[in-house]
Design a protein around this motif. Sequence first.
Motif, PDB file in Angstrom:
ATOM      1  N   TRP A 331      39.660  45.930  37.724  1.00  0.00           N
ATOM      2  CA  TRP A 331      40.043  44.668  38.342  1.00  0.00           C
ATOM      3  C   TRP A 331      38.847  43.761  38.620  1.00  0.00           C
ATOM      4  O   TRP A 331      39.013  42.619  39.048  1.00  0.00           O
ATOM      5  CB  TRP A 331      40.833  44.906  39.630  1.00  0.00           C
ATOM      6  CG  TRP A 331      40.484  46.130  40.409  1.00  0.00           C
ATOM      7  CD1 TRP A 331      41.164  47.312  40.431  1.00  0.00           C
ATOM      8  CD2 TRP A 331      39.373  46.304  41.302  1.00  0.00           C
ATOM      9  NE1 TRP A 331      40.556  48.214  41.272  1.00  0.00           N
ATOM     10  CE2 TRP A 331      39.453  47.620  41.821  1.00  0.00           C
ATOM     11  CE3 TRP A 331      38.318  45.482  41.713  1.00  0.00           C
ATOM     12  CZ2 TRP A 331      38.520  48.124  42.727  1.00  0.00           C
ATOM     13  CZ3 TRP A 331      37.387  45.985  42.606  1.00  0.00           C
ATOM     14  CH2 TRP A 331      37.489  47.292  43.104  1.00  0.00           C
ATOM     15  N   ALA A 334      39.187  40.292  35.883  1.00  0.00           N
ATOM     16  CA  ALA A 334      40.563  40.003  36.304  1.00  0.00           C
ATOM     17  C   ALA A 334      41.543  39.986  35.145  1.00  0.00           C
ATOM     18  O   ALA A 334      42.652  40.516  35.253  1.00  0.00           O
ATOM     19  CB  ALA A 334      40.607  38.669  37.050  1.00  0.00           C
ATOM     20  N   VAL A 340      46.569  40.782  33.505  1.00  0.00           N
ATOM     21  CA  VAL A 340      45.916  41.099  34.777  1.00  0.00           C
ATOM     22  C   VAL A 340      46.387  42.496  35.186  1.00  0.00           C
ATOM     23  O   VAL A 340      45.622  43.453  35.154  1.00  0.00           O
ATOM     24  CB  VAL A 340      46.229  40.053  35.856  1.00  0.00           C
ATOM     25  CG1 VAL A 340      45.574  40.434  37.187  1.00  0.00           C
ATOM     26  CG2 VAL A 340      45.744  38.672  35.414  1.00  0.00           C
ATOM     27  N   LYS A 381      46.207  37.662  40.634  1.00  0.00           N
ATOM     28  CA  LYS A 381      44.889  37.075  40.373  1.00  0.00           C
ATOM     29  C   LYS A 381      44.418  36.265  41.574  1.00  0.00           C
ATOM     30  O   LYS A 381      43.244  36.321  41.966  1.00  0.00           O
ATOM     31  CB  LYS A 381      44.960  36.204  39.124  1.00  0.00           C
ATOM     32  CG  LYS A 381      43.611  35.814  38.551  1.00  0.00           C
ATOM     33  CD  LYS A 381      43.790  35.132  37.202  1.00  0.00           C
ATOM     34  CE  LYS A 381      42.446  34.800  36.578  1.00  0.00           C
ATOM     35  NZ  LYS A 381      42.620  34.162  35.242  1.00  0.00           N
ATOM     36  N   MET A 384      43.285  38.619  44.365  1.00  0.00           N
ATOM     37  CA  MET A 384      41.974  39.196  44.080  1.00  0.00           C
ATOM     38  C   MET A 384      40.862  38.183  44.363  1.00  0.00           C
ATOM     39  O   MET A 384      39.790  38.535  44.878  1.00  0.00           O
ATOM     40  CB  MET A 384      41.925  39.676  42.637  1.00  0.00           C
ATOM     41  CG  MET A 384      42.821  40.885  42.379  1.00  0.00           C
ATOM     42  SD  MET A 384      43.289  41.105  40.650  1.00  0.00           S
ATOM     43  CE  MET A 384      41.709  41.360  39.869  1.00  0.00           C
ATOM     44  N   GLN A 385      41.105  36.921  44.047  1.00  0.00           N
ATOM     45  CA  GLN A 385      40.115  35.884  44.314  1.00  0.00           C
ATOM     46  C   GLN A 385      39.941  35.676  45.815  1.00  0.00           C
ATOM     47  O   GLN A 385      38.813  35.551  46.312  1.00  0.00           O
ATOM     48  CB  GLN A 385      40.537  34.584  43.633  1.00  0.00           C
ATOM     49  CG  GLN A 385      40.455  34.635  42.110  1.00  0.00           C
ATOM     50  CD  GLN A 385      41.116  33.436  41.450  1.00  0.00           C
ATOM     51  OE1 GLN A 385      41.851  32.674  42.080  1.00  0.00           O
ATOM     52  NE2 GLN A 385      40.869  33.261  40.152  1.00  0.00           N
TER      53      GLN A 385
END
Length: 697
Positions: A331, A334, A340, A381, A384-385
């Motif tokens: 991960w 990404a 993803v 995504k 995760m950011q």
Amino acid sequence: EKRRGAPDPYLVFKSHRSEVGGPRAHKRNDFTPKFDGPYKLSLGRPLDAEQVEVELWDYDHGQEDDLMETTRIDFSGDAPEGTKSFSLSRGGEITLTWKIQGRRTTKPTPGRGSAQVKIKGIRISELPDVAGPYILLEGTSRDVDERWESQAKQVNPEWQEPRDVDYDPQGYTLEVWDHDSDRRGSSDDMVGSVSLKFDSTHGKNAEIRLSLPAAGFLRITYSLDVADAEPAAGRPKNVVVRKEIRKMPRDEQQRFAAALLKTMENKHGPQTSEYARIAGYHGWPSDYCHHGQETFPGWHRGYLCDLEQALIKADKELGNDGNIGLPYWDWLEAEVKGEVFPEILREKFPDLPKDLVDEKKAGSLGRRGYKRLRDSDRRLKKEMQKSRVRFQVEQCLSVAEHWMHASTRFNRQSYSVESPHNSMHLALGFPMTSVRYAAFHPIFFLHHCNVDRIYEKHVQMETPEECAHEFASRQRQLSEEGEPNRFKEPLDPFDHPLIPGRALMPVDTLYTERLGYVYDELPPTPAMQMREEPVFAAFRKVNVLDLEYKSYMLHVFIVPKGGAPGWAAPAGGPDVWEDNNNYAGCGAVFGGKGDDCCNCKMREPYNVLVEVQETLQRLQLSRHEAELRVICEDEEGELIALEETGVPKPVIVGPLFEDKQSNLTGSSKGDAAHGEVYQLQVVLRRYGYYPTTSQLD
């Protein structure tokens, strides 16, 4: 008679290996002082003499302090808890209330499947004048604590009774002590200490000769055969390669999925498959937990090996050769080939497989299955950011010490490998947000395989030998404070994957090839960074017992101090909060299992950190001019107020001084200047230049 008036007394307690107390806790003008404590003193290793030197000093405020009274107390014949009075050296008396933790009452049991060293005899010659020498032997990575009792007035003492101890490939520490039989005399003294290793190539009749540092010589006769109990130092024959799931050819992805489905086949009704057995170790129905401990990456490494061996067996049952490794989901990258979340898992495991668990007993997992898993590529995504998992990994790989890298326990103002691990669990949604049920989705193992890959990068950067040394040293220190020495404890319930019947030990987990696998590639080495010290929203001392089995994503907003009394969470929910000008980021609290979990009751509270300096700069606010607002998202995606969670209210912490240019004066105005003045007062008090009687303002 030289003193005028009453003394300013303070206490110092000394054991063989540590010392506590001192003038900071002195009393003023007191002939009968009372010291509330507690004074936490390490008595050393399990078989050390339980002796404490007590010294009563008179504090002379900058002059040389005077030693007034002393006594030696031997607790070896006393109960673990009690209160008793003891005579002091010059006629005074001291009354102590004590509690001894970690006293060993039984001999360590041999390690499961471990090789044994038979120590046939020990002889010491040319010792200096000692009254009663005795010997302590401690293993480095095995639970070995042996004592050869005192031999009074022996010039060349010899112990001839054979004794079996666990073979420790990392070696042992042997100490020679001189016993003082007078309960009120001086303490036992260490004559000398040496490190030793038993050579496995010498077979049944071997001898070691060692010189003690001060004076005297040791001769130890022993026999040792480790051929069937320890792995060879070289590479095993069958080493599988772990690969990134999204980069694997389609046929390899299908082969992995087929083997995984094979492990899910029940043997005797619901929840009797190999996969269910393994998944159950993490949180339900079994009680194995190493979160928040230095053994966190090692235990999960054994966990992954257990599933990998099940996959190899399943692959052979499907007619293949068993050359199959557990894939990882990187991960940190990404998106790969437009994916993803791994598409093969979305395709093969759209919902909880039928009868994988007994749905009537599986709580929310049985009711919801995988319906709340956040496998939408767009949403995942963004999560995760927001969590900044790549940044967290770079930071944890910049930490040199093993104990700081391995666990959230020690991350006062830094990140460990457990930090991005927690963030990804929360980013994925239920069941990954639940400690009890996370492992019942295959993405759990691919996620943890990537965490293991990050840990392996740390091990290779620092070397396995250095990690073993740091691991052993830190755990020895904690054991001397009354905790278990986790470096010496088996990683239950796992056996070594290539040595059936032999318990997996933490030191084993530092060598992946000897566990039967390697990675096709490791994460890149982080670039050296020059950056200002960060400012955090710090959730200090999160106690998993207060969470009542829950996990939370903590969404942090910055607002001007006093300027948002009626503040409410922005509309749109977590999906769009990242675009809000006041949004600073999120932190993850991966919950525990409550009072049902032994580790959850023992583990120390830990800190969750969210960096906020970029948001402060964007809002043009000093940290002294800002306040924090937090909205929590629970493990099932519901929004909840911080006050209802058991998570402590955060504080803003950062460098000691924020503005390094302005002069501080008594007339400085504004919240920013006031905050800097307060910080200065803290520093002055710390070093004794600001009265403790004055209020910090």
